[in-house]
Design a protein around this motif. Structure first.
Motif, PDB file in Angstrom:
ATOM      1  N   ASP B  68       0.719  -1.167   0.069  1.00  0.00           N
ATOM      2  CA  ASP B  68       0.031   0.184   0.001  1.00  0.00           C
ATOM      3  C   ASP B  68       0.693   1.214  -0.246  1.00  0.00           C
ATOM      4  O   ASP B  68       0.480   2.309   0.025  1.00  0.00           O
ATOM      5  N   LEU B  69       2.082   1.181  -0.164  1.00  0.00           N
ATOM      6  CA  LEU B  69       3.150   2.354  -0.411  1.00  0.00           C
ATOM      7  C   LEU B  69       3.959   2.051  -1.344  1.00  0.00           C
ATOM      8  O   LEU B  69       4.802   0.896  -1.328  1.00  0.00           O
ATOM      9  N   MET B  70       4.120   3.051  -2.442  1.00  0.00           N
ATOM     10  CA  MET B  70       5.053   2.623  -3.407  1.00  0.00           C
ATOM     11  C   MET B  70       6.261   3.600  -3.278  1.00  0.00           C
ATOM     12  O   MET B  70       5.854   4.952  -3.055  1.00  0.00           O
ATOM     13  N   ILE B  71       7.302   3.192  -3.081  1.00  0.00           N
ATOM     14  CA  ILE B  71       8.623   3.971  -2.888  1.00  0.00           C
ATOM     15  C   ILE B  71       9.289   3.837  -4.256  1.00  0.00           C
ATOM     16  O   ILE B  71      10.032   2.934  -4.490  1.00  0.00           O
ATOM     17  N   VAL B  72       9.308   4.796  -5.180  1.00  0.00           N
ATOM     18  CA  VAL B  72      10.083   5.179  -6.253  1.00  0.00           C
ATOM     19  C   VAL B  72      11.305   5.390  -6.041  1.00  0.00           C
ATOM     20  O   VAL B  72      11.407   6.707  -5.815  1.00  0.00           O
ATOM     21  N   ALA B  73      12.408   4.639  -6.129  1.00  0.00           N
ATOM     22  CA  ALA B  73      13.874   5.109  -5.795  1.00  0.00           C
ATOM     23  C   ALA B  73      14.431   5.174  -6.967  1.00  0.00           C
ATOM     24  O   ALA B  73      14.994   3.920  -7.462  1.00  0.00           O
ATOM     25  N   GLY B  74      14.666   6.197  -7.841  1.00  0.00           N
ATOM     26  CA  GLY B  74      15.736   6.141  -8.533  1.00  0.00           C
ATOM     27  C   GLY B  74      15.126   6.919  -9.936  1.00  0.00           C
ATOM     28  O   GLY B  74      13.912   7.259 -10.005  1.00  0.00           O
ATOM     29  N   TRP B  75      15.953   7.176 -11.036  1.00  0.00           N
ATOM     30  CA  TRP B  75      15.247   7.888 -12.014  1.00  0.00           C
ATOM     31  C   TRP B  75      14.388   6.869 -13.032  1.00  0.00           C
ATOM     32  O   TRP B  75      14.728   5.886 -13.121  1.00  0.00           O
ATOM     33  N   VAL B  76      13.363   7.459 -13.622  1.00  0.00           N
ATOM     34  CA  VAL B  76      12.331   6.834 -14.111  1.00  0.00           C
ATOM     35  C   VAL B  76      12.447   7.241 -15.769  1.00  0.00           C
ATOM     36  O   VAL B  76      12.271   8.415 -16.218  1.00  0.00           O
ATOM     37  N   SER B  77      12.629   6.035 -16.640  1.00  0.00           N
ATOM     38  CA  SER B  77      12.670   6.434 -18.011  1.00  0.00           C
ATOM     39  C   SER B  77      11.228   6.378 -18.535  1.00  0.00           C
ATOM     40  O   SER B  77      10.377   5.727 -17.863  1.00  0.00           O
ATOM     41  N   TYR B  78      11.270   6.757 -19.754  1.00  0.00           N
ATOM     42  CA  TYR B  78       9.895   6.613 -20.217  1.00  0.00           C
ATOM     43  C   TYR B  78       9.396   5.268 -20.563  1.00  0.00           C
ATOM     44  O   TYR B  78       8.105   5.193 -20.585  1.00  0.00           O
ATOM     45  N   LYS B  79      10.451   4.226 -20.696  1.00  0.00           N
ATOM     46  CA  LYS B  79       9.824   2.982 -21.092  1.00  0.00           C
ATOM     47  C   LYS B  79       9.365   2.439 -19.677  1.00  0.00           C
ATOM     48  O   LYS B  79       8.400   1.649 -19.676  1.00  0.00           O
ATOM     49  N   MET B  80      10.209   2.780 -18.656  1.00  0.00           N
ATOM     50  CA  MET B  80       9.753   2.015 -17.278  1.00  0.00           C
ATOM     51  C   MET B  80       8.401   2.791 -16.812  1.00  0.00           C
ATOM     52  O   MET B  80       7.759   2.196 -15.834  1.00  0.00           O
ATOM     53  N   ALA B  81       8.196   3.976 -17.200  1.00  0.00           N
ATOM     54  CA  ALA B  81       7.156   4.628 -16.480  1.00  0.00           C
ATOM     55  C   ALA B  81       5.852   3.832 -16.666  1.00  0.00           C
ATOM     56  O   ALA B  81       4.964   3.837 -15.882  1.00  0.00           O
ATOM     57  N   HIS B  82       5.484   3.086 -17.772  1.00  0.00           N
ATOM     58  CA  HIS B  82       4.561   2.248 -18.080  1.00  0.00           C
ATOM     59  C   HIS B  82       4.330   1.273 -17.226  1.00  0.00           C
ATOM     60  O   HIS B  82       3.334   1.034 -16.856  1.00  0.00           O
ATOM     61  N   THR B  83       5.419   0.674 -17.005  1.00  0.00           N
ATOM     62  CA  THR B  83       5.176  -0.361 -15.819  1.00  0.00           C
ATOM     63  C   THR B  83       5.043   0.149 -14.500  1.00  0.00           C
ATOM     64  O   THR B  83       4.338  -0.704 -13.824  1.00  0.00           O
ATOM     65  N   ILE B  84       5.672   1.264 -14.271  1.00  0.00           N
ATOM     66  CA  ILE B  84       5.287   1.732 -12.728  1.00  0.00           C
ATOM     67  C   ILE B  84       3.900   2.083 -12.794  1.00  0.00           C
ATOM     68  O   ILE B  84       3.115   1.710 -11.727  1.00  0.00           O
ATOM     69  N   ARG B  85       3.168   2.740 -13.604  1.00  0.00           N
ATOM     70  CA  ARG B  85       2.050   3.110 -13.459  1.00  0.00           C
ATOM     71  C   ARG B  85       1.081   1.650 -13.643  1.00  0.00           C
ATOM     72  O   ARG B  85      -0.021   1.768 -12.722  1.00  0.00           O
ATOM     73  N   ARG B  86       1.580   0.831 -14.292  1.00  0.00           N
ATOM     74  CA  ARG B  86       0.544  -0.558 -14.224  1.00  0.00           C
ATOM     75  C   ARG B  86       0.683  -0.976 -12.829  1.00  0.00           C
ATOM     76  O   ARG B  86      -0.117  -1.568 -12.332  1.00  0.00           O
ATOM     77  N   VAL B  87       2.146  -1.288 -12.401  1.00  0.00           N
ATOM     78  CA  VAL B  87       2.025  -1.693 -10.811  1.00  0.00           C
ATOM     79  C   VAL B  87       1.116  -0.737 -10.047  1.00  0.00           C
ATOM     80  O   VAL B  87       0.651  -1.409  -9.121  1.00  0.00           O
ATOM     81  N   TRP B  88       1.531   0.448 -10.152  1.00  0.00           N
ATOM     82  CA  TRP B  88       0.510   1.625  -9.195  1.00  0.00           C
ATOM     83  C   TRP B  88      -1.008   1.010  -9.222  1.00  0.00           C
ATOM     84  O   TRP B  88      -1.616   0.915  -8.178  1.00  0.00           O
ATOM     85  N   ASP B  89      -1.179   0.810 -10.446  1.00  0.00           N
ATOM     86  CA  ASP B  89      -3.024   0.680 -10.835  1.00  0.00           C
ATOM     87  C   ASP B  89      -3.426  -0.842 -10.191  1.00  0.00           C
ATOM     88  O   ASP B  89      -4.514  -0.730  -9.920  1.00  0.00           O
ATOM     89  N   GLN B  90      -2.402  -1.603 -10.113  1.00  0.00           N
ATOM     90  CA  GLN B  90      -2.713  -2.804  -9.501  1.00  0.00           C
ATOM     91  C   GLN B  90      -2.743  -2.894  -7.924  1.00  0.00           C
ATOM     92  O   GLN B  90      -3.251  -3.954  -7.267  1.00  0.00           O
ATOM     93  N   MET B  91      -2.055  -1.821  -7.304  1.00  0.00           N
ATOM     94  CA  MET B  91      -2.125  -1.863  -5.936  1.00  0.00           C
ATOM     95  C   MET B  91      -3.590  -1.476  -5.365  1.00  0.00           C
ATOM     96  O   MET B  91      -4.388  -0.691  -6.015  1.00  0.00           O
ATOM     97  N   ALA B  92      -3.791  -2.313  -4.143  1.00  0.00           N
ATOM     98  CA  ALA B  92      -5.382  -1.889  -3.822  1.00  0.00           C
ATOM     99  C   ALA B  92      -5.342  -0.471  -3.016  1.00  0.00           C
ATOM    100  O   ALA B  92      -4.385  -0.160  -2.536  1.00  0.00           O
ATOM    101  N   ASP B  93      -6.513   0.070  -3.280  1.00  0.00           N
ATOM    102  CA  ASP B  93      -6.785   1.209  -2.240  1.00  0.00           C
ATOM    103  C   ASP B  93      -6.953   0.932  -0.893  1.00  0.00           C
ATOM    104  O   ASP B  93      -7.273  -0.103  -0.638  1.00  0.00           O
ATOM    105  N   PRO B  94      -6.543   1.799   0.361  1.00  0.00           N
ATOM    106  CA  PRO B  94      -5.837   3.062  -0.084  1.00  0.00           C
ATOM    107  C   PRO B  94      -4.374   2.820  -0.315  1.00  0.00           C
ATOM    108  O   PRO B  94      -3.641   1.979   0.103  1.00  0.00           O
ATOM    109  N   LYS B  95      -3.920   3.815  -0.985  1.00  0.00           N
ATOM    110  CA  LYS B  95      -2.207   3.644  -1.389  1.00  0.00           C
ATOM    111  C   LYS B  95      -1.597   4.940  -1.450  1.00  0.00           C
ATOM    112  O   LYS B  95      -2.306   5.929  -1.636  1.00  0.00           O
ATOM    113  N   TRP B  96      -0.558   4.939  -1.328  1.00  0.00           N
ATOM    114  CA  TRP B  96       0.503   6.148  -1.235  1.00  0.00           C
ATOM    115  C   TRP B  96       1.644   5.905  -2.266  1.00  0.00           C
ATOM    116  O   TRP B  96       2.309   5.048  -2.367  1.00  0.00           O
ATOM    117  N   CYS B  97       2.233   6.990  -2.242  1.00  0.00           N
ATOM    118  CA  CYS B  97       3.679   6.974  -3.056  1.00  0.00           C
ATOM    119  C   CYS B  97       4.469   8.132  -2.495  1.00  0.00           C
ATOM    120  O   CYS B  97       4.212   9.208  -2.040  1.00  0.00           O
TER     121      CYS B  97
END
Lengths: 229, 193
Positions: B68-97
Protein backbone atom coordinates in the motif's frame (compact mmCIF):
# COMPACT_ATOMS: atom_id res chain seq x y z
CA UNK A 1 55.60 21.66 -12.76
CA UNK A 2 52.84 23.66 -14.44
CA UNK A 3 53.81 27.14 -15.53
CA UNK A 4 50.85 28.83 -13.90
CA UNK A 5 50.24 28.66 -10.18
CA UNK A 6 46.64 27.74 -9.54
CA UNK A 7 46.84 28.17 -5.79
CA UNK A 8 47.32 31.92 -6.10
CA UNK A 9 43.90 32.28 -7.68
CA UNK A 10 41.16 32.48 -5.11
CA UNK A 11 37.83 31.02 -6.26
CA UNK A 12 36.20 34.45 -6.37
CA UNK A 13 38.57 35.64 -9.09
CA UNK A 14 37.98 32.66 -11.34
CA UNK A 15 35.77 33.34 -14.34
CA UNK A 16 32.58 31.37 -14.62
CA UNK A 17 33.82 29.29 -17.52
CA UNK A 18 37.24 28.63 -16.05
CA UNK A 19 38.78 25.53 -17.52
CA UNK A 20 42.02 24.34 -15.96
CA UNK A 21 44.63 23.88 -18.65
CA UNK A 22 46.73 20.77 -18.68
CA UNK A 23 50.37 21.73 -19.15
CA UNK A 24 51.97 20.47 -22.34
CA UNK A 25 54.02 17.39 -21.73
CA UNK A 26 56.22 15.58 -24.12
CA UNK A 27 54.96 12.30 -25.51
CA UNK A 28 57.73 10.27 -23.92
CA UNK A 29 56.92 11.27 -20.35
CA UNK A 30 53.15 11.22 -20.49
CA UNK A 31 52.00 9.84 -17.14
CA UNK A 32 48.99 8.19 -18.75
CA UNK A 33 51.07 6.21 -21.16
CA UNK A 34 50.81 2.48 -20.67
CA UNK A 35 52.99 -0.27 -22.07
CA UNK A 36 49.89 -2.20 -23.14
CA UNK A 37 49.11 0.29 -25.88
CA UNK A 38 52.59 0.21 -27.49
CA UNK A 39 51.46 -1.87 -30.44
CA UNK A 40 53.68 -0.52 -33.22
CA UNK A 41 54.61 -4.03 -34.36
CA UNK A 42 50.93 -4.89 -34.77
CA UNK A 43 50.33 -1.72 -36.76
CA UNK A 44 53.25 -2.42 -39.06
CA UNK A 45 51.97 -5.95 -39.57
CA UNK A 46 48.55 -4.51 -40.41
CA UNK A 47 50.06 -2.09 -42.92
CA UNK A 48 51.98 -4.93 -44.52
CA UNK A 49 48.88 -7.14 -44.80
CA UNK A 50 46.33 -4.49 -45.84
CA UNK A 51 48.39 -1.84 -47.55
CA UNK A 52 45.69 0.44 -48.91
CA UNK A 53 42.99 -0.23 -46.31
CA UNK A 54 44.99 1.13 -43.39
CA UNK A 55 44.94 4.87 -42.94
CA UNK A 56 46.76 7.18 -40.59
CA UNK A 57 47.62 6.24 -37.01
CA UNK A 58 46.82 8.80 -34.34
CA UNK A 59 48.76 8.65 -31.07
CA UNK A 60 47.16 10.33 -28.08
CA UNK A 61 48.26 9.68 -24.48
CA UNK A 62 50.26 6.76 -25.77
CA UNK A 63 47.24 5.08 -27.33
CA UNK A 64 47.28 4.07 -30.98
CA UNK A 65 44.16 4.66 -33.02
CA UNK A 66 44.27 3.19 -36.51
CA UNK A 67 42.02 4.42 -39.30
CA UNK A 68 40.69 1.51 -41.34
CA UNK A 69 38.74 1.49 -44.58
CA UNK A 70 35.11 0.74 -43.67
CA UNK A 71 34.74 -1.96 -46.29
CA UNK A 72 37.71 -3.97 -44.93
CA UNK A 73 36.95 -3.77 -41.21
CA UNK A 74 35.85 -7.40 -40.92
CA UNK A 75 38.98 -8.65 -42.70
CA UNK A 76 41.17 -6.51 -40.47
CA UNK A 77 39.47 -7.85 -37.35
CA UNK A 78 39.77 -11.45 -38.54
CA UNK A 79 43.48 -10.86 -39.11
CA UNK A 80 43.92 -9.24 -35.70
CA UNK A 81 42.04 -12.02 -33.96
CA UNK A 82 43.58 -15.00 -35.73
CA UNK A 83 47.13 -13.82 -36.41
CA UNK A 84 47.77 -11.17 -33.75
CA UNK A 85 45.89 -12.64 -30.80
CA UNK A 86 43.38 -9.85 -30.16
CA UNK A 87 40.78 -12.18 -28.71
CA UNK A 88 38.50 -9.72 -26.93
CA UNK A 89 36.33 -6.90 -28.22
CA UNK A 90 36.16 -4.55 -25.27
CA UNK A 91 33.99 -1.85 -26.78
CA UNK A 92 32.38 -0.67 -29.96
CA UNK A 93 30.46 2.51 -30.49
CA UNK A 94 29.58 5.41 -32.69
CA UNK A 95 30.65 9.03 -32.80
CA UNK A 96 28.83 11.84 -34.57
CA UNK A 97 31.51 14.27 -35.78
CA UNK A 98 28.88 16.56 -37.35
CA UNK A 99 31.01 17.25 -40.40
CA UNK A 100 30.05 17.51 -44.05
CA UNK A 101 31.99 14.45 -45.16
CA UNK A 102 32.54 11.20 -43.29
CA UNK A 103 30.18 12.35 -40.58
CA UNK A 104 29.98 9.18 -38.49
CA UNK A 105 32.78 7.27 -36.89
CA UNK A 106 32.72 3.80 -35.34
CA UNK A 107 35.47 2.79 -32.98
CA UNK A 108 36.49 -0.75 -32.06
CA UNK A 109 38.56 -1.34 -28.93
CA UNK A 110 40.36 -4.66 -29.18
CA UNK A 111 42.28 -6.33 -26.38
CA UNK A 112 44.79 -9.16 -26.39
CA UNK A 113 44.16 -10.81 -23.04
CA UNK A 114 47.20 -13.10 -23.25
CA UNK A 115 49.87 -10.52 -24.10
CA UNK A 116 48.10 -7.48 -22.57
CA UNK A 117 47.85 -5.39 -25.69
CA UNK A 118 45.25 -2.89 -26.72
CA UNK A 119 44.48 -1.34 -30.08
CA UNK A 120 41.73 0.93 -31.30
CA UNK A 121 40.39 0.80 -34.83
CA UNK A 122 38.28 3.57 -36.29
CA UNK A 123 36.19 3.59 -39.44
CA UNK A 124 34.38 6.55 -40.93
CA UNK A 125 31.00 6.46 -42.62
CA UNK A 126 29.39 9.07 -44.77
CA UNK A 127 25.84 10.21 -44.14
CA UNK A 128 24.84 8.93 -47.57
CA UNK A 129 25.67 5.30 -46.83
CA UNK A 130 25.09 4.50 -43.18
CA UNK A 131 25.82 0.80 -43.16
CA UNK A 132 28.80 -1.40 -42.47
CA UNK A 133 29.37 -5.13 -42.22
CA UNK A 134 28.66 -6.64 -38.85
CA UNK A 135 31.43 -7.89 -36.61
CA UNK A 136 29.30 -10.48 -34.84
CA UNK A 137 30.78 -13.24 -36.98
CA UNK A 138 34.24 -12.46 -35.58
CA UNK A 139 33.39 -11.26 -32.07
CA UNK A 140 29.95 -12.34 -30.84
CA UNK A 141 30.28 -9.64 -28.18
CA UNK A 142 29.67 -7.05 -30.88
CA UNK A 143 26.00 -7.99 -30.97
CA UNK A 144 24.62 -5.63 -28.37
CA UNK A 145 27.17 -2.89 -29.05
CA UNK A 146 26.11 -2.79 -32.67
CA UNK A 147 22.48 -2.71 -31.64
CA UNK A 148 23.25 0.24 -29.38
CA UNK A 149 25.09 1.95 -32.21
CA UNK A 150 22.08 1.42 -34.45
CA UNK A 151 19.73 2.68 -31.73
CA UNK A 152 21.68 5.86 -31.07
CA UNK A 153 22.98 6.77 -34.54
CA UNK A 154 20.92 4.84 -37.07
CA UNK A 155 23.92 3.04 -38.48
CA UNK A 156 22.83 -0.37 -39.75
CA UNK A 157 25.09 -3.39 -39.62
CA UNK A 158 24.74 -5.75 -42.57
CA UNK A 159 24.41 -9.36 -41.55
CA UNK A 160 23.60 -8.65 -37.92
CA UNK A 161 21.42 -11.46 -36.51
CA UNK A 162 19.09 -9.20 -34.50
CA UNK A 163 19.11 -5.62 -35.75
CA UNK A 164 16.65 -4.11 -33.27
CA UNK A 165 16.83 -1.07 -31.06
CA UNK A 166 18.70 -1.59 -27.83
CA UNK A 167 17.36 1.03 -25.39
CA UNK A 168 14.67 3.13 -27.01
CA UNK A 169 11.19 1.75 -27.75
CA UNK A 170 10.77 -0.16 -31.00
CA UNK A 171 8.50 2.48 -32.53
CA UNK A 172 10.76 5.42 -31.70
CA UNK A 173 11.48 7.35 -34.86
CA UNK A 174 14.64 9.24 -34.00
CA UNK A 175 18.29 8.55 -33.24
CA UNK A 176 19.07 10.37 -30.00
CA UNK A 177 22.86 10.67 -30.08
CA UNK A 178 22.90 12.45 -33.41
CA UNK A 179 23.94 16.02 -32.90
CA UNK A 180 20.77 17.50 -34.35
CA UNK A 181 18.57 15.64 -31.86
CA UNK A 182 17.30 18.03 -29.15
CA UNK A 183 18.54 17.35 -25.64
CA UNK A 184 15.07 17.00 -24.14
CA UNK A 185 13.72 14.94 -27.00
CA UNK A 186 10.98 15.49 -29.53
CA UNK A 187 7.67 16.25 -27.78
CA UNK A 188 5.13 13.51 -28.35
CA UNK A 189 7.62 10.93 -29.55
CA UNK A 190 7.72 9.09 -26.21
CA UNK A 191 4.28 8.87 -24.59
CA UNK A 192 3.84 8.82 -20.85
CA UNK A 193 1.41 6.37 -19.28
CA UNK A 194 -2.23 7.42 -18.81
CA UNK A 195 -3.09 9.66 -15.87
CA UNK A 196 -5.89 7.28 -14.85
CA UNK A 197 -6.17 3.50 -15.31
CA UNK A 198 -8.72 3.81 -18.09
CA UNK A 199 -7.30 6.97 -19.64
CA UNK A 200 -5.42 7.67 -22.82
CA UNK A 201 -1.65 7.86 -23.12
CA UNK A 202 -0.21 11.23 -22.15
CA UNK A 203 1.49 12.73 -25.18
CA UNK A 204 2.73 15.86 -23.38
CA UNK A 205 6.20 15.02 -22.01
CA UNK A 206 5.89 17.54 -19.12
CA UNK A 207 2.26 17.57 -17.98
CA UNK A 208 3.18 18.52 -14.42
CA UNK A 209 4.97 21.62 -15.66
CA UNK A 210 1.81 22.55 -17.58
CA UNK A 211 -0.40 22.31 -14.51
CA UNK A 212 -1.73 18.78 -14.98
CA UNK A 213 -1.44 16.44 -12.03
CA UNK A 214 -2.66 12.86 -12.02
CA UNK A 215 -5.65 12.47 -9.69
CA UNK A 216 -5.45 10.49 -6.48
CA UNK A 217 -6.83 7.01 -6.79
CA UNK A 218 -9.91 7.87 -4.71
CA UNK A 219 -10.60 10.84 -6.95
CA UNK A 220 -10.48 8.86 -10.16
CA UNK A 221 -13.62 8.75 -12.23
CA UNK A 222 -15.52 5.56 -11.47
CA UNK A 223 -16.12 3.36 -14.45
CA UNK A 224 -19.42 1.59 -15.01
CA UNK A 225 -17.97 -1.88 -15.32
CA UNK A 226 -17.37 -4.16 -12.40
CA UNK A 227 -18.98 -3.63 -9.01
CA UNK A 228 -19.57 0.06 -9.50
CA UNK A 229 -22.27 -0.38 -12.17
CA UNK B 1 -13.48 7.96 29.24
CA UNK B 2 -13.88 10.39 32.06
CA UNK B 3 -11.95 13.59 32.11
CA UNK B 4 -10.75 12.91 35.64
CA UNK B 5 -8.12 10.38 34.69
CA UNK B 6 -8.11 6.62 34.30
CA UNK B 7 -11.21 4.82 33.01
CA UNK B 8 -13.31 3.16 35.66
CA UNK B 9 -13.65 -0.14 33.87
CA UNK B 10 -11.81 -2.03 31.14
CA UNK B 11 -13.06 -0.20 28.08
CA UNK B 12 -12.60 3.08 26.27
CA UNK B 13 -14.40 4.63 23.37
CA UNK B 14 -13.00 5.92 20.12
CA UNK B 15 -14.01 6.30 16.50
CA UNK B 16 -13.62 3.73 13.77
CA UNK B 17 -11.47 6.13 11.78
CA UNK B 18 -9.02 6.48 14.63
CA UNK B 19 -8.58 2.75 14.97
CA UNK B 20 -8.41 2.15 11.24
CA UNK B 21 -5.91 4.96 10.72
CA UNK B 22 -3.85 3.72 13.65
CA UNK B 23 -3.72 0.25 12.14
CA UNK B 24 -3.02 1.47 8.62
CA UNK B 25 -0.32 3.92 9.55
CA UNK B 26 1.60 1.41 11.64
CA UNK B 27 1.53 -1.44 9.13
CA UNK B 28 2.45 0.20 5.84
CA UNK B 29 3.81 -2.38 3.44
CA UNK B 30 6.13 -0.68 0.95
CA UNK B 31 6.39 -1.73 -2.65
CA UNK B 32 10.10 -1.11 -3.36
CA UNK B 33 10.32 0.27 -6.88
CA UNK B 34 14.11 0.37 -6.82
CA UNK B 35 15.37 1.75 -10.13
CA UNK B 36 18.83 3.12 -9.38
CA UNK B 37 21.29 3.95 -6.62
CA UNK B 38 18.53 5.28 -4.33
CA UNK B 39 17.44 1.67 -3.96
CA UNK B 40 20.64 0.98 -2.05
CA UNK B 41 19.67 3.61 0.52
CA UNK B 42 16.18 2.14 0.56
CA UNK B 43 17.71 -1.22 1.47
CA UNK B 44 19.61 0.45 4.31
CA UNK B 45 16.36 2.00 5.41
CA UNK B 46 14.84 -1.46 5.77
CA UNK B 47 17.94 -3.09 7.20
CA UNK B 48 18.70 -3.45 10.95
CA UNK B 49 20.78 -0.31 11.42
CA UNK B 50 17.95 2.07 10.58
CA UNK B 51 15.33 -0.58 11.31
CA UNK B 52 12.11 0.59 9.81
CA UNK B 53 10.43 -2.26 11.68
CA UNK B 54 10.02 0.29 14.46
CA UNK B 55 7.43 1.92 12.20
CA UNK B 56 5.86 -1.35 11.11
CA UNK B 57 7.05 -1.04 7.50
CA UNK B 58 9.77 -3.66 7.39
CA UNK B 59 7.74 -6.04 5.22
CA UNK B 60 8.64 -5.07 1.66
CA UNK B 61 6.03 -6.51 -0.63
CA UNK B 62 7.14 -7.27 -4.16
CA UNK B 63 3.56 -8.01 -5.15
CA UNK B 64 1.48 -4.89 -5.77
CA UNK B 65 -1.58 -6.69 -4.44
CA UNK B 66 -0.08 -6.79 -0.97
CA UNK B 67 1.51 -3.35 -0.89
CA UNK B 68 0.00 0.00 0.00
CA UNK B 69 3.00 2.33 -0.25
CA UNK B 70 5.09 2.64 -3.38
CA UNK B 71 8.61 3.99 -2.91
CA UNK B 72 9.94 4.95 -6.32
CA UNK B 73 13.70 5.10 -5.81
CA UNK B 74 15.74 6.23 -8.77
CA UNK B 75 15.37 7.78 -12.19
CA UNK B 76 12.34 6.82 -14.23
CA UNK B 77 12.75 6.27 -17.94
CA UNK B 78 9.86 6.73 -20.33
CA UNK B 79 9.92 3.00 -20.97
CA UNK B 80 9.78 2.12 -17.26
CA UNK B 81 7.05 4.69 -16.59
CA UNK B 82 4.44 2.46 -18.19
CA UNK B 83 5.43 -0.44 -15.98
CA UNK B 84 5.35 1.72 -12.84
CA UNK B 85 1.91 3.05 -13.68
CA UNK B 86 0.71 -0.50 -14.28
CA UNK B 87 2.05 -1.72 -10.94
CA UNK B 88 0.53 1.31 -9.24
CA UNK B 89 -2.87 0.59 -10.78
CA UNK B 90 -2.71 -2.94 -9.44
CA UNK B 91 -2.18 -1.79 -5.86
CA UNK B 92 -5.32 -1.87 -3.75
CA UNK B 93 -6.74 1.33 -2.31
CA UNK B 94 -5.86 3.06 -0.08
CA UNK B 95 -2.34 3.59 -1.37
CA UNK B 96 0.37 6.17 -1.06
CA UNK B 97 3.45 7.07 -3.06
CA UNK B 98 6.89 8.40 -2.14
CA UNK B 99 9.16 9.92 -4.80
CA UNK B 100 12.57 9.17 -3.35
CA UNK B 101 15.49 11.32 -4.44
CA UNK B 102 16.05 14.13 -6.89
CA UNK B 103 15.65 11.94 -9.98
CA UNK B 104 12.27 10.51 -9.09
CA UNK B 105 11.03 13.91 -7.92
CA UNK B 106 12.18 16.11 -10.80
CA UNK B 107 14.37 14.13 -13.15
CA UNK B 108 17.40 15.39 -11.25
CA UNK B 109 20.62 15.51 -13.16
CA UNK B 110 19.14 13.38 -15.93
CA UNK B 111 17.76 16.29 -17.92
CA UNK B 112 17.56 14.39 -21.17
CA UNK B 113 15.23 12.77 -23.65
CA UNK B 114 14.92 9.37 -22.01
CA UNK B 115 14.09 10.24 -18.40
CA UNK B 116 10.72 11.42 -17.13
CA UNK B 117 11.19 14.85 -15.54
CA UNK B 118 9.42 14.00 -12.31
CA UNK B 119 7.30 11.11 -11.19
CA UNK B 120 4.27 13.36 -10.70
CA UNK B 121 3.86 13.54 -14.45
CA UNK B 122 2.02 10.24 -14.28
CA UNK B 123 1.62 9.24 -10.59
CA UNK B 124 -0.05 11.05 -7.69
CA UNK B 125 2.89 11.53 -5.35
CA UNK B 126 2.30 12.12 -1.62
CA UNK B 127 5.80 12.85 -0.35
CA UNK B 128 8.92 13.97 -2.22
CA UNK B 129 12.34 13.33 -0.68
CA UNK B 130 15.21 15.56 -1.77
CA UNK B 131 18.75 14.27 -1.87
CA UNK B 132 21.04 12.43 -4.22
CA UNK B 133 20.60 9.89 -2.79
CA UNK B 134 18.69 10.74 0.38
CA UNK B 135 19.94 9.40 3.67
CA UNK B 136 17.91 6.55 5.17
CA UNK B 137 16.83 8.98 7.87
CA UNK B 138 15.22 11.11 5.17
CA UNK B 139 13.32 8.09 3.88
CA UNK B 140 12.17 7.38 7.41
CA UNK B 141 11.05 10.97 7.76
CA UNK B 142 9.05 10.59 4.57
CA UNK B 143 7.49 7.46 6.00
CA UNK B 144 6.54 9.38 9.15
CA UNK B 145 5.01 12.09 6.97
CA UNK B 146 2.91 9.43 5.26
CA UNK B 147 1.89 8.12 8.68
CA UNK B 148 0.93 11.62 9.73
CA UNK B 149 -1.12 11.93 6.58
CA UNK B 150 -2.90 8.65 7.23
CA UNK B 151 -3.68 9.54 10.84
CA UNK B 152 -5.44 12.70 9.69
CA UNK B 153 -7.66 10.95 7.17
CA UNK B 154 -11.35 10.43 7.73
CA UNK B 155 -13.70 8.16 5.89
CA UNK B 156 -17.25 9.14 6.84
CA UNK B 157 -17.85 12.88 7.06
CA UNK B 158 -21.45 12.45 8.19
CA UNK B 159 -20.77 10.15 11.11
CA UNK B 160 -23.05 11.00 14.01
CA UNK B 161 -25.03 13.82 12.42
CA UNK B 162 -28.09 11.70 11.56
CA UNK B 163 -28.20 12.18 7.86
CA UNK B 164 -28.12 15.96 7.79
CA UNK B 165 -25.99 17.29 4.94
CA UNK B 166 -22.84 18.91 6.24
CA UNK B 167 -19.98 20.65 4.49
CA UNK B 168 -16.78 18.70 4.25
CA UNK B 169 -14.87 18.87 7.45
CA UNK B 170 -11.20 19.57 7.43
CA UNK B 171 -8.85 16.71 8.35
CA UNK B 172 -8.41 16.38 12.06
CA UNK B 173 -5.15 17.69 13.38
CA UNK B 174 -3.66 16.43 16.60
CA UNK B 175 -3.81 18.90 19.42
CA UNK B 176 -1.19 19.37 22.09
CA UNK B 177 -2.07 19.85 25.74
CA UNK B 178 -0.42 22.74 27.50
CA UNK B 179 1.89 21.85 30.39
CA UNK B 180 -0.77 22.69 32.99
CA UNK B 181 -3.17 20.30 31.29
CA UNK B 182 -6.05 22.78 31.09
CA UNK B 183 -5.79 24.02 27.53
CA UNK B 184 -4.88 22.76 24.08
CA UNK B 185 -2.77 24.47 21.48
CA UNK B 186 -2.68 23.81 17.77
CA UNK B 187 0.55 22.24 16.56
CA UNK B 188 0.42 24.27 13.36
CA UNK B 189 1.44 27.36 15.34
CA UNK B 190 4.51 25.62 16.61
CA UNK B 191 6.22 25.48 13.24
CA UNK B 192 5.89 29.14 12.30
CA UNK B 193 8.58 31.46 13.44
Amino acid sequence: MPQHDRTSQSPSTLPFNFVPQEPETAVENNPHEKATTQVDTVISALEKEFTDAIGETVVYAGERTVRVDASRIVDVCVFLKDKQGFNYLADLGGIDRFTEDDRYEIFYNLVDLNDSKRIRLVIRLDEEKLSVSTLTGVYPAANWNERECYDMFGITFDGHPDMRRMFMPEDFEYFPLRKEFPLLGVPGSLPLPPQEPTGELTMDPFPAAHGSKPPKSFEEVQTTDGDEG
Amino acid sequence: MGSDGAPQEGFLTTTVDTVVNWARSNSLMPMPMGLACCAIEMMAFAAPKYDVARFGSEAMRFSPRQADLMIVAGWVSYKMAHTIRRVWDQMADPKWCIAMGACASTGGMHRCYGVVQGLDNFLPVDVYIPGCPPRPEAVMHALMDIQEKIRNEYSVAQDGIFGKEQPDIAPRKPSIVTPDGKDTISPSGLYTQ
